[in-house]
Design a protein around this motif. Structure first.
Motif, PDB file in Angstrom:
ATOM      1  N   VAL A 198       0.851  -1.193   0.000  1.00 14.05           N
ATOM      2  CA  VAL A 198       0.000   0.000   0.000  1.00 14.05           C
ATOM      3  C   VAL A 198       0.884   1.240   0.000  1.00 14.05           C
ATOM      4  O   VAL A 198       1.649   1.474   0.938  1.00 14.05           O
ATOM      5  CB  VAL A 198      -0.925   0.009   1.236  1.00 14.05           C
ATOM      6  N   PRO A 234      -4.087   5.733  -0.580  1.00 18.12           N
ATOM      7  CA  PRO A 234      -5.463   5.321  -0.302  1.00 18.12           C
ATOM      8  C   PRO A 234      -6.066   4.413  -1.378  1.00 18.12           C
ATOM      9  O   PRO A 234      -6.838   3.505  -1.062  1.00 18.12           O
ATOM     10  CB  PRO A 234      -6.209   6.665  -0.211  1.00 18.12           C
ATOM     11  N   LEU A 290      -4.967   0.959  -0.844  1.00 20.92           N
ATOM     12  CA  LEU A 290      -5.620   0.415   0.341  1.00 20.92           C
ATOM     13  C   LEU A 290      -7.007  -0.119  -0.008  1.00 20.92           C
ATOM     14  O   LEU A 290      -7.398  -1.204   0.445  1.00 20.92           O
ATOM     15  CB  LEU A 290      -5.703   1.488   1.422  1.00 20.92           C
ATOM     16  N   LEU A 348      -3.474  -3.149   8.807  1.00 22.64           N
ATOM     17  CA  LEU A 348      -2.601  -2.250   8.061  1.00 22.64           C
ATOM     18  C   LEU A 348      -1.383  -1.931   8.919  1.00 22.64           C
ATOM     19  O   LEU A 348      -1.521  -1.463  10.051  1.00 22.64           O
ATOM     20  CB  LEU A 348      -3.355  -0.962   7.717  1.00 22.64           C
ATOM     21  N   ASP A 357     -10.153   5.559   5.457  1.00 22.68           N
ATOM     22  CA  ASP A 357      -9.486   6.863   5.565  1.00 22.68           C
ATOM     23  C   ASP A 357      -8.896   7.067   6.955  1.00 22.68           C
ATOM     24  O   ASP A 357      -7.764   7.560   7.096  1.00 22.68           O
ATOM     25  CB  ASP A 357     -10.472   7.984   5.237  1.00 22.68           C
ATOM     26  N   TRP A 398      -5.730   4.966   7.309  1.00 24.95           N
ATOM     27  CA  TRP A 398      -4.608   5.543   6.563  1.00 24.95           C
ATOM     28  C   TRP A 398      -3.976   6.699   7.336  1.00 24.95           C
ATOM     29  O   TRP A 398      -2.749   6.810   7.433  1.00 24.95           O
ATOM     30  CB  TRP A 398      -5.094   5.987   5.195  1.00 24.95           C
ATOM     31  N   ALA A 447      -0.167   8.062   7.055  1.00 33.32           N
ATOM     32  CA  ALA A 447      -0.290   8.247   5.601  1.00 33.32           C
ATOM     33  C   ALA A 447       1.037   7.971   4.894  1.00 33.32           C
ATOM     34  O   ALA A 447       1.524   8.772   4.095  1.00 33.32           O
ATOM     35  CB  ALA A 447      -0.797   9.657   5.286  1.00 33.32           C
ATOM     36  N   CYS A 460       2.782   1.278   3.452  1.00 34.58           N
ATOM     37  CA  CYS A 460       2.322   0.243   4.386  1.00 34.58           C
ATOM     38  C   CYS A 460       2.211  -1.100   3.676  1.00 34.58           C
ATOM     39  O   CYS A 460       2.431  -1.220   2.459  1.00 34.58           O
ATOM     40  CB  CYS A 460       0.941   0.607   4.938  1.00 34.58           C
TER      41      CYS A 460
END
Length: 360
Positions: free
Chosen positions: A127, A130, A133, A146, A168, A171, A176, A179
């Motif tokens: 990831v 977003p 993800l 995550l 969201d 994340w 942010a 990941c």
């Protein structure tokens, strides 16, 4: 590599509790120890011949360490792999090598390596943003966890995602940044295996431990774990595959998910002595710390069979204040790390409760 004689100097990158116990083990074998750590008066530095106070990537400090030490190792995997590579390029005898460190520092690279050598992991998805993800959760399903690709430990840098509505927030919770999304493992218990490999390629494995975590932090390890031969053999195969795949020298900790029926998945590897191996200090003739020193310094590996059953309990934060009662228990050995202050969740020591092995 030739065996280094007593009187040689071992360098340790990192001055925490693992470095402290490595230094104590090295001293028993007649070696001197020099620690490099940015924090003055570190737990390991206080029981060693000396400490270099500098950042791990300080070029001058690394040059000094390479000159004064006959071999160098590290006590935790957040030491920059570039620092280890620099020492090695300068001619220092370094173990484990920089590749093992680099693999363990990146959770995506780690999982790719493990699956490539036949040590299976949960399904995962890299990831970088977003959109990744959302794709990953659609592929793996919820719940999924995550985790930051780098720097997370003891439950830090990770969050569970139980629905698309939480994407969201998840994340943002991990900062942010890059990941890995991991599928949930349907495990029945958590196991770990401590293994070692020498410069000559010979390996040795300890009996498995059964672990209980709370809040991402290890609370207890019971060892030897009560497992069947099929599971024991599967864990041994995984350990040897990892050691050989990394051309590894030293002790490694491998955390496992037990799915039942002899089926195991690797959760993660730690290229160093490991919290789940602390039971070996009072359960084995040669504990994991002496074993690591033996391997790095080119000595024969020691015996790994258990002579006692041990329940290891981490002492976190103010739990350290239980030391008088624990020290007064005839079946408990207390190992304290000399840390201050006792912050909540901080590993301050551990207690090994020792009992007889199960009847054969």
């Amino acid at each position: 590599m030739d065996a280094l004689p007593p009187g040689s100097t071992l360098g340790i990158l990192g001055g925490g509790q693992l470095g402290r116990m490595l230094s104590q083990a090295a001293g028993r074998l007649g070696f001197d120890v020099v620690v490099l750590d940015p924090e003055d008066n570190s737990p390991a530095g206080r029981v060693s011949r000396g400490q270099i106070v500098a950042a791990y990537d300080d070029a001058n400090a690394l040059n000094v360490m390479g000159r004064v030490c006959d071999a160098v190792t590290f006590e935790f995997e957040n030491v920059p792999a570039e620092a280890v590579a620099r020492l090695q390029a300068g001619g220092a005898r370094v173990a484990p090598g920089p590749r093992a460190l680099a693999v363990a520092q990146d959770r995506v690279e780690e999982k790719q390596f493990l699956n490539a050598v036949g040590a299976p992991t949960v399904a995962f998805h890299a990831v970088d943003g977003p959109d990744d993800l959302r794709v990953g959760l659609a592929r793996l399903g919820a719940p999924a966890v995550l985790k930051t690709r780098r720097d997370g430990y003891d439950g830090k840098g990770q969050v569970w995602i139980r629905s698309t509505r939480a994407l969201d927030a998840a994340w943002q919770a991990v900062g942010a940044r890059a990941c890995v999304l991991e599928a949930r493992a349907p495990f029945v218990r958590e196991l770990s295996i401590i293994a070692a490999r020498g410069w000559d390629g010979r390996s040795a494995v300890y009996p498995l431990g059964e672990n209980v975590h709370a809040g991402g932090v290890l609370r207890t390890t019971q060892a030897p774990a009560r497992i069947d031969d099929r599971t024991r053999r599967a864990a041994g195969r995984i350990a040897r595959a990892v050691l050989e795949g990394l051309d590894y020298v030293g002790v490694i900790g491998i955390e496992l998910f037990d799915l039942g029926g002899g089926r195991l998945l690797v959760n993660e590897i730690a290229p160093r002595v490991h919290n789940t191996g602390h039971w070996t200090q009072d359960g084995c003739v040669c504990d994991q710390f002496e074993q690591h020193v033996r391997a790095v310094m080119g000595w024969p590996l020691g015996p790994t069979r258990a002579h006692a059953r041990v329940e290891m309990t981490n002492l976190l934060g103010e739990e350290i204040e239980r030391w008088p009662r624990l020290a007064g228990s005839p079946d408990v050995r207390v190992h304290l790390y000399g840390k201050t202050p006792a912050r909540p969740g901080r590993k301050m020591g551990h207690a090994n409760r020792v009992g007889p092995l199960d009847p054969a």
